[in-house]
Design a protein around this motif. Structure first.
Motif, PDB file in Angstrom:
ATOM      1  N   ASP A  63     -34.760  24.244  59.477  1.00 54.34           N
ATOM      2  CA  ASP A  63     -35.243  23.468  60.475  1.00 54.34           C
ATOM      3  C   ASP A  63     -34.400  22.331  61.065  1.00 54.34           C
ATOM      4  O   ASP A  63     -33.867  21.234  60.301  1.00 54.34           O
ATOM      5  N   GLU A  64     -33.839  22.501  62.146  1.00 53.29           N
ATOM      6  CA  GLU A  64     -32.876  21.871  63.125  1.00 53.29           C
ATOM      7  C   GLU A  64     -31.834  21.310  62.180  1.00 53.29           C
ATOM      8  O   GLU A  64     -31.493  20.239  61.646  1.00 53.29           O
ATOM      9  N   GLN A  96     -36.242  19.665  57.664  1.00 53.02           N
ATOM     10  CA  GLN A  96     -36.131  18.826  58.869  1.00 53.02           C
ATOM     11  C   GLN A  96     -35.299  17.625  58.520  1.00 53.02           C
ATOM     12  O   GLN A  96     -34.275  17.258  59.078  1.00 53.02           O
ATOM     13  N   THR A 115     -42.188  23.014  62.932  1.00 55.36           N
ATOM     14  CA  THR A 115     -42.085  22.808  61.386  1.00 55.36           C
ATOM     15  C   THR A 115     -43.343  22.939  60.652  1.00 55.36           C
ATOM     16  O   THR A 115     -43.153  23.172  59.457  1.00 55.36           O
TER      17      THR A 115
HETATM   18 MG   LIG Z   1     -40.300  19.827  63.244  1.00 52.40          MG
END
Ligand SMILES: [Mg+2]
Ligand SMILES: Nc1ncnc2c1ncn2[C@@H]1O[C@H](COP(=O)(O)OP(=O)(O)OP(=O)(O)O)[C@@H](O)[C@H]1O
Lengths: 241, 242
Positions: free
Chosen positions: B158-159, B82, B42
């Motif tokens: 991000d994810e 995220q 991240t």
């Molecule tokens: Mg992360």
């Protein structure tokens, strides 16, 4: 353009929260009504509508600080701010976007309180027109405080800080009692802060004593500029991580 | 090479989150960034998307430096953070239109794009629902759609598939496969089957450093493992001993 798009989003975000309207409008009007009833049984003239209404309008502005601070605090904690920080908006776009929607809110608050005061029997004078202009300037002080709190604190902290802030702004501004009644250090401190000056300026303007407005407003404007400056500095710093 | 990362480093107090990351990612490449929790994925994405200034190093994104000219870089990219990030009191459609407009779309243009993306992400029925009333997975879908609406040349995810149901995840894979080759996609995830299905190349980070880099086949060959999971475990364990 981007600033206006962002301002539009913030306006929706604030106005769609019904508690906002409730606290920001109803509470001040209620206070005005309660205190003006009390004044009928009071030996001194603090709670006459002419003195009370201007102070209550300024009191209602402290909710502007709450709205701004909470909005920014929440955008931070939900990482919404992070998402829009990645967009090509510039720092000024954010600040205009956060500040602008609060002006109509301030105007609605002013009108609600003033309208209520007229209904309660305050006589109408044309001095109200320049006084409204003055109030718009004063609302920037409270917007600046909101930007400041929102930039440096989380939304939860802003809630707690507001509880203190609203007390400081009212106790130190002679809203609920005359500052000269206490005097001494308390009065000195109060006049080192901008809130008493703001209330004095609006009272003077509504009474048509324009000569008293200038110096008091200098205090208010100086504070606004400084707090705004610190908030902008902090905000820019945050934008760069 | 359209993304050129050069000794990118980020230090928080005395913790090194990203350590001298050097890496190049090509035009239209689908790049998967893997690593354990806290590996620095991240933080890397935040630096590349100009959300965080690097402590040292630089990256050139499509010709512009993230240090010298972040404003130019920002126009070309978008990010799905995220944590899902949607405006609570705006509707699904308003959220989408808002993002389109701050990236410069006109009102009509923004509306059309929003409608198309709601269709694509199965959000059309919820167009008028407020952000705060969406389920976790819906919110996630909206968050990804918001990253796509500006039609970025580089997108960071991000994810993105955390909390998505099976169908929504497969649908997202299909959307990403369709975009493949057209825009550069940088994805982080902890679901390895996702990487196998989508990624052109894989970078594995460990404790802030790039531990391994290559295609799935290359990494398998390099480690002598057959499954990506074992590749991953081996590469992130090796770092532990050094
Ligand atoms: Mg992360
Ligand atoms: N703002 C910050 N201040 C201090 N330390 C931070 C900050 N952001 C990240 N870190 C630290 O940097 C390291 C890398 O964090 P990062 O969020 O990049 O990891 P990640 O690979 O994304 O992990 P995850 O898979 O859990 O999302 C961690 O040790 C983290 O604690």
């Amino acid at each position: 353009m981007k600033a206006l798009t962002f301002a539009q989003r913030n306006r929706k975000e604030i106005l769609r929260d019904p508690m906002t309207l409730l606290f920001g409008m109803v509470l001040p009007v209620l206070m005005l009504w309660l205190f003006s009833m009390m004044s009928e049984n009071m030996p001194f003239d603090l709670f006459t509508l002419e003195k009370l209404a201007p102070a209550i309008i300024v009191f209602s502005f402290s909710f502007i600080t709450l709205f701004t601070g909470m909005l920014i605090g929440r955008d931070k904690s939900s990482s919404f701010l992070m998402r829009i920080f990645a967009s090509p908006m510039a720092a000024t776009d954010y600040l205009i976007g956060y500040a602008l929607p609060l002006l109509p809110v301030a105007f609605i608050q002013m009108s609600a309180c003033y309208g209520a005061a007229l209904l309660l029997g305050m006589p109408f004078t044309y001095d109200a027109i320049p006084a409204f202009g003055l109030l718009v300037i004063i609302s920037f002080l409270y917007i600046a405080f909101g930007l400041f709190f929102g930039t440096f604190f989380t939304d939860r902290q802003v809630g707690a800080i507001f509880a203190i802030f609203v007390n400081v702004t009212t106790w130190f501004s002679g809203t609920w009692f005359g500052l000269e009644m206490i005097g001494g250090t308390f009065e000195t401190v109060a006049y080192l802060l901008p809130f008493a000056h703001a209330v004095d300026a609006v009272r003077a303007a509504f009474a048509g004593n324009y000569s008293e407005v200038f110096i008091t407003m200098l205090w208010v404007i100086a504070y606004t500029v400084v707090i705004f400056g610190v908030a902008v500095w902090g905000f820019r710093k945050r934008m760069r991580g | 090479m359209e993304i050129k990362i050069m000794e990118l480093t980020k230090t928080f107090k005395d913790r090194v989150a990203v350590d001298q990351l050097t890496l190049a990612i090509g035009q239209g490449e689908f790049f998967a960034l893997l690593g354990e929790n806290g590996a620095g994925k991240t933080t890397t994405i935040k630096m590349l998307s100009c959300l965080m200034e690097p402590t040292s190093g630089d990256a050139i994104m499509l010709g512009d430096s993230i240090v010298e000219n972040p404003q130019a870089v920002k126009k070309k990219l978008n990010i799905s953070p995220q944590e899902t990030a949607v405006a609570r009191n705006l509707s699904v459609q308003e959220n989408l239109e808002f993002i389109a407009r701050i990236y410069g779309s006109t009102k009509q243009d923004a509306e059309q794009k929003a409608i198309r993306l709601m269709e694509m992400f199965g959000l059309a029925e919820r167009a008028k629902s407020k952000g705060r009333n969406l389920s976790g997975g819906m919110e996630r879908r909206l968050s990804i759609a918001m990253a796509m609406i500006s039609e970025p040349e580089i997108i960071f995810l991000d994810e993105p598939t955390v909390g998505l149901d099976v169908r929504a995840r497969l649908d997202l894979w299909q959307i990403l496969l369709n975009l493949k080759g057209q825009i550069t996609i940088i994805l982080t995830t902890h679901y390895l089957e996702e990487v196998e299905a989508l990624a052109d190349r894989i970078g594995i980070m460990h404790k802030g450093r790039l531990q391994a880099l290559g295609t799935l086949e290359e990494l398998k060959h390099q480690t002598g493992q057959i499954k990506l999971q074992d590749v991953f475990l081996q590469l992130t364990a090796e770092g532990e001993s050094t």
